[in-house]
Enzyme design. Structure first.
Site, mmCIF file in Angstrom:
data_model
loop_
_atom_site.group_PDB
_atom_site.id
_atom_site.type_symbol
_atom_site.label_atom_id
_atom_site.label_comp_id
_atom_site.label_asym_id
_atom_site.label_seq_id
_atom_site.Cartn_x
_atom_site.Cartn_y
_atom_site.Cartn_z
ATOM 1 N N LYS A 85 53.769 17.805 5.581
ATOM 2 C CA LYS A 85 53.148 18.541 4.470
ATOM 3 C C LYS A 85 53.047 17.638 3.247
ATOM 4 C CE LYS A 85 53.758 22.798 1.743
ATOM 5 N NZ LYS A 85 54.655 23.926 1.438
ATOM 6 N N SER A 160 52.307 28.336 1.837
ATOM 7 C CA SER A 160 51.527 27.191 1.426
ATOM 8 C C SER A 160 51.424 26.096 2.487
ATOM 9 C CB SER A 160 52.118 26.596 0.151
ATOM 10 O OG SER A 160 53.452 26.170 0.373
ATOM 11 N N SER A 184 56.805 29.891 2.760
ATOM 12 C CA SER A 184 55.723 28.972 3.108
ATOM 13 C C SER A 184 55.820 28.295 4.462
ATOM 14 C CB SER A 184 55.585 27.898 2.038
ATOM 15 O OG SER A 184 54.872 28.423 0.961
HETATM 16 N N1 GLN Z 1 53.762 32.332 -1.618
HETATM 17 C C1 GLN Z 1 54.939 32.024 -2.371
HETATM 18 C C2 GLN Z 1 54.557 31.445 -3.702
HETATM 19 O O1 GLN Z 1 53.416 31.382 -3.962
HETATM 20 C C3 GLN Z 1 55.830 31.095 -1.617
HETATM 21 C C4 GLN Z 1 55.336 29.710 -1.574
HETATM 22 C C5 GLN Z 1 56.292 28.759 -0.920
HETATM 23 O O2 GLN Z 1 57.181 29.158 -0.161
HETATM 24 N N2 GLN Z 1 56.139 27.486 -1.258
HETATM 25 O O3 GLN Z 1 55.356 31.064 -4.481
#
Ligand code: GLN
Length: 498
Positions: A85, A160, A184
């Site tokens: 990632k 994400s 994410s």
């Molecule tokens: N969707 C969550 C956020 O926007 C989690 C994102 C993540 O785990 N990086 O913060």
């Protein structure tokens, strides 16, 4: 033999180590597939063909040497390709974090997780797409354009870490790294029909992970099954002097034979929290998750109802704490220390223009929310309260784990949504995270894996959460399920891409 990209990790390792396949051949097979399919899926921000082939040749040399002079052990993942990632630093490879502000940032070092994997012999295929600074649930917040869900290109892969999850199911890589601050890893695993582990906070070093919410961030991993992620987890996990929040605890023995379908799950108590089966959840998601829970019962597990009463407060608490930490972490991207500079005469104008031009709207929203929540006069009312809620959520889990070994729940209230569906409504997007945020606030581990499909053919996932540092329970339980079901082997047709 089946096609190289279809080999299981076990088959691939056996073929590599026996000399039946070279890492170069394996790497080329995945690179060729990326070249063919990624223009449509867009799982990658940066592809790394030249360096990947050099790393593959290095692995092949090591294998040949050891075959000539046996006796030494080959590092666990020698010659196996992986995707990373794009929020984790890989030495000399661009790390954008899905943002224009790091468009040309080339880290001079490896993140600890990456360093350990390189020592274990992996070949890095490239960097995968992510919402900008991992803020989002769909990859639509990437400055480099969204990733498309391989099951239906009009849908998001989740986020994400959507690029990594999509890359696994499209067979662009056998393994991938993600990060999980509020879901994410688990949510994209669920949306793409792959398996993903969010380890306990502090189990894997965050050194070299570009920080979002430092008290929540954890490096996780994706694969096609629970069994295939275990070697990756074992390599990455463990204390690191470069991250003081890592804990020096032994990595648990993960004994899959103890949980196989024959011996069953006889001694396992699985908790099912009422608070995760709420109104508004897509009916097929609830049905499939409940069927999977029945399957665990058939395997011998005891199913018990548990309560996590503060679940509903997790979302508002998270959306104070994560943006508050993000607003502090992202202060360094100012055009002076990092990133391209938008020139101006005054220092404050450099900051204003650089940050104004180079951050996307969601990142700006979070910085403003976080700055407000931390500002004098509001700190106690927002951040202070959110921290108290966090303690209550942690206690919920502690109480539940007195009664059960693991907790089973849906990963997300819906399957993958359409690209653009949550368009101008950030709150409706945040609601997608309702079932994943609590584990991050409590710091407990979670694993997500596929348990079926909705009537549009989109994957449905479930998650198991466990007590701190008990990842082995999650792997073993998911493995038992995957021994008697084949959801994790299903593949999208991707007809119009092939
Ligand atoms: N969707 C969550 C956020 O926007 C989690 C994102 C993540 O785990 N990086 O913060």
């Amino acid at each position: 033999m089946s096609e190289i990209v279809d080999l299981s990790l076990g088959e691939m390792l056996t073929a590599l180590h026996a000399g039946d396949l070279s890492s170069r051949e394996v790497t080329l097979a995945f690179l060729e597939r990326i070249e063919r399919l990624d223009p449509i899926i867009h799982a990658f921000i940066t592809i790394n063909p030249d360096e990947a082939l050099l790393q593959a040749d290095e692995a092949d040399k090591l294998i040949q040497n050891l075959r000539r002079e046996p006796g030494q052990d080959l590092p666990a993942l020698t010659g196996v390709p992986i995707a990373v990632k794009d929020v984790l630093c890989v030495k000399d490879m661009r790390c954008t974090c899905g943002s224009l502000i790091l468009e040309n940032f080339i880290p001079p070092y490896n993140a600890t997780a990456v360093e350990r994997l390189r020592e274990a012999g992996v070949v890095i295929l490239g960097k995968t797409n992510t919402d900008e600074f991992a803020m989002g649930s769909s990859t639509e917040n990437s400055a480099y354009g969204p990733t498309h869900n391989p099951w239906d290109f009009d849908h998001v892969p989740g986020g994400s870490s959507g690029g990594s999850a999509a890359a696994i199911v499209a067979r662009l890589t056998p393994l991938a790294l993600g990060t999980d601050t509020g879901g994410s890893v688990r949510q994209p695993a669920s949306f793409c029909g792959v398996t993903g582990i969010k380890p306990t906070y502090g189990r894997v070093s965050r050194y070299g992970l570009v920080a979002y919410g430092s008290s929540l961030d954890v490096v996780g991993a994706f694969g096609r099954s629970a069994a295939e992620i275990i070697p990756l987890f074992k390599v990455m996990a463990g204390a690191d002097p470069l991250d003081a929040t890592t804990i020096d605890l032994p990595i648990p023995e993960i004994d899959l034979t103890r949980m196989d379908s024959r011996t069953g799950l006889r001694n396992l108590r699985i908790g099912v929290p009422d608070e995760y089966f709420i109104e508004g959840i897509q009916p097929e998601v609830e049905d499939r998750v409940r069927l999977a829970i029945d399957e665990f019962e058939t395997l011998g597990a005891q199913i018990k109802t548990v309560n996590l009463p503060y679940t509903e407060q997790a979302l508002p608490a998270y959306y104070i704490i994560a943006p508050a930490e993000a607003s502090a972490n992202l202060a360094r991207f100012d055009g002076i220390r990092y990133g391209p500079r938008v020139p101006a005469d005054e220092m404050w104008d450099i900051f204003r223009h650089t940050r104004g031009d180079k951050f996307g709207p969601e990142v700006k929203r979070r910085i403003m929310l976080g700055t407000y929540a931390l500002s004098a006069g509001y700190y106690e009312a927002y951040y202070g309260q959110a921290q108290k809620v966090r303690t209550l959520i942690k206690r919920d889990f502690e109480a539940a784990f007195q009664k059960v070994d693991v907790i089973a729940a849906p990963v997300a209230p819906t399957t993958a949504f359409h690209i653009g569906e949550h368009g101008d409504d950030p709150l409706s997007m945040y609601l997608e995270d309702i079932f994943t945020l609590p584990a991050n606030l409590a710091g407990v581990p979670g694993i997500a894996f596929p348990v079926g499909f909705d009537d549009r053919g989109l994957p449905i996932g479930m998650q198991l959460m466990g007590p701190h540092f008990r990842e082995e329970l999650l792997f073993q339980t998911a493995y038992a399920y995957q021994q008697v079901t084949d959801w994790h082997t299903r593949q999208p047709k991707m007809d119009h891409a092939l």
